[in-house]
Scaffold this motif. Structure first.
Motif, PDB file in Angstrom:
ATOM      1  N   LEU A  92       1.285  -0.799   0.039  1.00 32.61           N
ATOM      2  CA  LEU A  92      -0.283   0.110   0.149  1.00 32.61           C
ATOM      3  C   LEU A  92       0.424   1.165   0.067  1.00 32.61           C
ATOM      4  N   LEU A  93       2.148   0.781   1.151  1.00 32.81           N
ATOM      5  CA  LEU A  93       2.711   2.257   0.832  1.00 32.81           C
ATOM      6  C   LEU A  93       3.585   2.610  -0.236  1.00 32.81           C
ATOM      7  N   ALA A  94       3.393   2.398  -1.201  1.00 28.77           N
ATOM      8  CA  ALA A  94       4.203   1.777  -2.966  1.00 28.77           C
ATOM      9  C   ALA A  94       3.213   2.670  -3.926  1.00 28.77           C
ATOM     10  N   PHE A  95       2.058   1.707  -3.705  1.00 30.98           N
ATOM     11  CA  PHE A  95       0.755   2.111  -4.748  1.00 30.98           C
ATOM     12  C   PHE A  95      -0.261   3.774  -3.816  1.00 30.98           C
ATOM     13  N   ILE A 112       4.197  18.008  -5.933  1.00 29.54           N
ATOM     14  CA  ILE A 112       2.313  16.683  -5.706  1.00 29.54           C
ATOM     15  C   ILE A 112       2.699  16.098  -4.840  1.00 29.54           C
ATOM     16  N   THR A 113       3.958  15.056  -6.282  1.00 33.98           N
ATOM     17  CA  THR A 113       5.123  14.481  -6.449  1.00 33.98           C
ATOM     18  C   THR A 113       5.919  13.926  -4.403  1.00 33.98           C
ATOM     19  N   LEU A 114       6.670  14.664  -4.186  1.00 38.65           N
ATOM     20  CA  LEU A 114       7.279  15.106  -2.887  1.00 38.65           C
ATOM     21  C   LEU A 114       6.020  14.909  -1.838  1.00 38.65           C
ATOM     22  N   SER A 115       5.019  15.997  -2.540  1.00 35.27           N
ATOM     23  CA  SER A 115       4.296  16.222  -1.056  1.00 35.27           C
ATOM     24  C   SER A 115       3.657  14.568  -0.373  1.00 35.27           C
ATOM     25  N   ALA A 116       3.323  13.574  -1.899  1.00 38.88           N
ATOM     26  CA  ALA A 116       3.277  11.869  -1.828  1.00 38.88           C
ATOM     27  C   ALA A 116       4.690  11.544  -0.751  1.00 38.88           C
ATOM     28  N   MET A 117       5.830  11.464  -0.958  1.00 35.35           N
ATOM     29  CA  MET A 117       6.630  11.668  -0.850  1.00 35.35           C
ATOM     30  C   MET A 117       6.991  11.616   0.807  1.00 35.35           C
ATOM     31  N   PHE A 118       6.612  12.597   1.677  1.00 35.25           N
ATOM     32  CA  PHE A 118       6.739  12.820   2.566  1.00 35.25           C
ATOM     33  C   PHE A 118       5.121  11.958   3.282  1.00 35.25           C
ATOM     34  N   ASN A 119       4.235  11.445   2.599  1.00 35.42           N
ATOM     35  CA  ASN A 119       3.287  10.310   3.077  1.00 35.42           C
ATOM     36  C   ASN A 119       4.308   9.073   3.289  1.00 35.42           C
ATOM     37  N   PHE A 120       4.468   8.497   2.037  1.00 38.81           N
ATOM     38  CA  PHE A 120       5.508   7.680   3.013  1.00 38.81           C
ATOM     39  C   PHE A 120       6.651   7.904   3.416  1.00 38.81           C
ATOM     40  N   CYS A 121       7.396   8.447   2.963  1.00 40.70           N
ATOM     41  CA  CYS A 121       8.184   8.598   4.195  1.00 40.70           C
ATOM     42  C   CYS A 121       7.764   8.245   5.899  1.00 40.70           C
ATOM     43  N   VAL A 122       6.601   9.076   6.403  1.00 42.04           N
ATOM     44  CA  VAL A 122       6.127   8.852   7.746  1.00 42.04           C
ATOM     45  C   VAL A 122       5.381   7.168   7.486  1.00 42.04           C
ATOM     46  N   GLY A 123       5.052   7.398   6.833  1.00 40.05           N
ATOM     47  CA  GLY A 123       3.912   5.482   6.663  1.00 40.05           C
ATOM     48  C   GLY A 123       5.210   4.420   6.694  1.00 40.05           C
ATOM     49  N   TRP A 163      18.357  -0.895   0.246  1.00 45.10           N
ATOM     50  CA  TRP A 163      18.273  -0.920  -0.960  1.00 45.10           C
ATOM     51  C   TRP A 163      16.745   1.110  -1.705  1.00 45.10           C
ATOM     52  N   LEU A 164      16.274   0.593  -0.532  1.00 42.67           N
ATOM     53  CA  LEU A 164      14.464   1.737  -1.075  1.00 42.67           C
ATOM     54  C   LEU A 164      15.135   2.690  -1.775  1.00 42.67           C
ATOM     55  N   PRO A 165      15.933   3.764  -1.281  1.00 44.12           N
ATOM     56  CA  PRO A 165      15.746   4.746  -2.256  1.00 44.12           C
ATOM     57  C   PRO A 165      16.431   4.352  -3.942  1.00 44.12           C
ATOM     58  N   VAL A 166      17.187   4.237  -3.497  1.00 43.86           N
ATOM     59  CA  VAL A 166      17.195   3.119  -4.974  1.00 43.86           C
ATOM     60  C   VAL A 166      15.897   3.125  -6.078  1.00 43.86           C
ATOM     61  N   LEU A 167      15.211   2.163  -5.592  1.00 47.34           N
ATOM     62  CA  LEU A 167      13.820   1.080  -6.179  1.00 47.34           C
ATOM     63  C   LEU A 167      12.660   2.632  -6.447  1.00 47.34           C
ATOM     64  N   LEU A 168      13.189   3.607  -5.306  1.00 44.10           N
ATOM     65  CA  LEU A 168      12.416   4.762  -5.714  1.00 44.10           C
ATOM     66  C   LEU A 168      12.439   6.014  -5.984  1.00 44.10           C
ATOM     67  N   LEU A 169      13.633   6.500  -6.272  1.00 42.69           N
ATOM     68  CA  LEU A 169      14.172   7.132  -7.736  1.00 42.69           C
ATOM     69  C   LEU A 169      13.160   6.781  -9.320  1.00 42.69           C
ATOM     70  N   PRO A 170      13.610   5.583  -9.224  1.00 42.25           N
ATOM     71  CA  PRO A 170      13.282   5.575 -11.288  1.00 42.25           C
ATOM     72  C   PRO A 170      10.951   5.626 -10.688  1.00 42.25           C
ATOM     73  N   ILE A 173       7.203  -2.275  -9.014  1.00 36.11           N
ATOM     74  CA  ILE A 173       8.014  -2.087  -7.696  1.00 36.11           C
ATOM     75  C   ILE A 173       7.100  -1.797  -6.639  1.00 36.11           C
ATOM     76  N   VAL A 174       6.308  -3.150  -5.771  1.00 32.96           N
ATOM     77  CA  VAL A 174       5.587  -3.466  -5.527  1.00 32.96           C
ATOM     78  C   VAL A 174       6.403  -5.000  -5.012  1.00 32.96           C
ATOM     79  N   GLU A 175       6.562  -5.498  -5.545  1.00 35.98           N
ATOM     80  CA  GLU A 175       7.553  -6.771  -5.829  1.00 35.98           C
ATOM     81  C   GLU A 175       8.868  -6.562  -5.155  1.00 35.98           C
ATOM     82  N   SER A 176       8.917  -5.256  -5.723  1.00 37.97           N
ATOM     83  CA  SER A 176      10.427  -5.182  -4.994  1.00 37.97           C
ATOM     84  C   SER A 176      10.942  -4.924  -4.086  1.00 37.97           C
TER      85      SER A 176
END
Length: 271
Positions: free
Chosen positions: A84-87, A122-133, A154-161, A223-226
């Protein structure tokens, strides 16, 4: 009067050149979302927790869903939460994108403003919610299971693309939303469909192998699987798949930016 927006920036130079403005708008966006509420920024923690409890109850208790031999409901909850965090990054950005430019109409028509940065905001705003989660997930994992694997790095490497991909989609959707105002209704239906077409509430192994290649036509599946590989299983991500996804994400990012720059010339005519 023509739309006065800053032009001449590229898809990467816009991020670098206007980084201070992007961060300022992002901070304002986050604070505005929770402004005036009783719990304030705590809603960033409470909301995913509430949804986690609901989804876990429905799928593990009501439907008695299993996850590859996992019997512990708490572990099931952590697996579900990671997906859910990824989606939710994709969902938060894409559902806001259709009305994004309209919401900032005064910026577009009355001031000199780099309107192309709004999807980045708004992408960075969503990223804030992801970090809290993620912090909530990490606390739960440490309490219920133990110290997570070092592969979590590895999480930041996956999140960048993934963020590049989401921003590219946001550029497409936000520009089209200016001209087709009911696009938001369609996007809401598509996002809901993708939620259930992504292996979030069920493992990919539950799908017959013949359909796996079709599941991967949905970019969020990878992304979810990774993320689950590094967060739950303690494994490295598939590097070959990572290279393919990164190339695809860059293509969507650049194409979305070019599309936005081409179509924004007509924004003032319809705003």
């Amino acid at each position: 009067m023509g739309t006065r927006v800053l032009g001449g920036d590229g898809p990467l130079s816009s991020l670098v050149k206007h980084r201070k403005l992007i961060l300022t708008l992002c901070r304002r966006d986050i604070l505005t979302r929770y402004q005036g509420s009783l719990l304030g920024l705590l809603w960033a923690v409470v909301t995913p927790l509430m949804m986690l409890v609901v989804y876990t109850f429905v799928f593990s208790v009501v439907f008695n869903a299993k996850w590859g031999g996992v019997e512990n409901r708490y572990e099931f909850a952590l697996i579900l939460f990671s997906g859910l965090l990824a989606f939710n990054i994709f969902s938060d950005v894409v559902t806001r994108a259709p009305s994004l430019i309209v919401a900032y109409a005064s910026y577009v028509t009355k001031v000199v403003f780099p309107v192309q940065i709004l999807p980045l905001v708004i992408t960075l705003s969503a990223m804030f919610n992801f970090c809290v989660g993620c912090l909530v997930w990490l606390a739960g994992y440490c309490v219920l299971i133990g110290v997570p694997s070092v592969h979590l790095l590895w999480l930041p490497v996956l999140l960048l693309p993934y963020l590049l991909f989401v921003t590219g989609v946001a550029w497409f959707v936000s520009s089209i939303g200016v001209f087709i105002r009911d696009l938001g209704q369609l996007v809401g239906v598509v996002v809901t469909a993708l939620l259930f077409m992504t292996p979030i509430f069920y493992p990919l192994s539950a799908i017959p192998p013949i359909y796996h290649k079709y599941m991967y036509l949905n970019p969020i599946t990878f992304i979810v699987e990774s993320l689950r590989a590094v967060m739950i299983s303690g494994r490295m991500p598939d590097m070959g798949g990572m290279a393919i996804f990164t190339g695809f994400a860059l293509l969507v990012y650049v194409a979305g930016f070019l599309w936005f720059q081409r179509t924004r010339k007509g924004f003032n005519d319809v705003l």
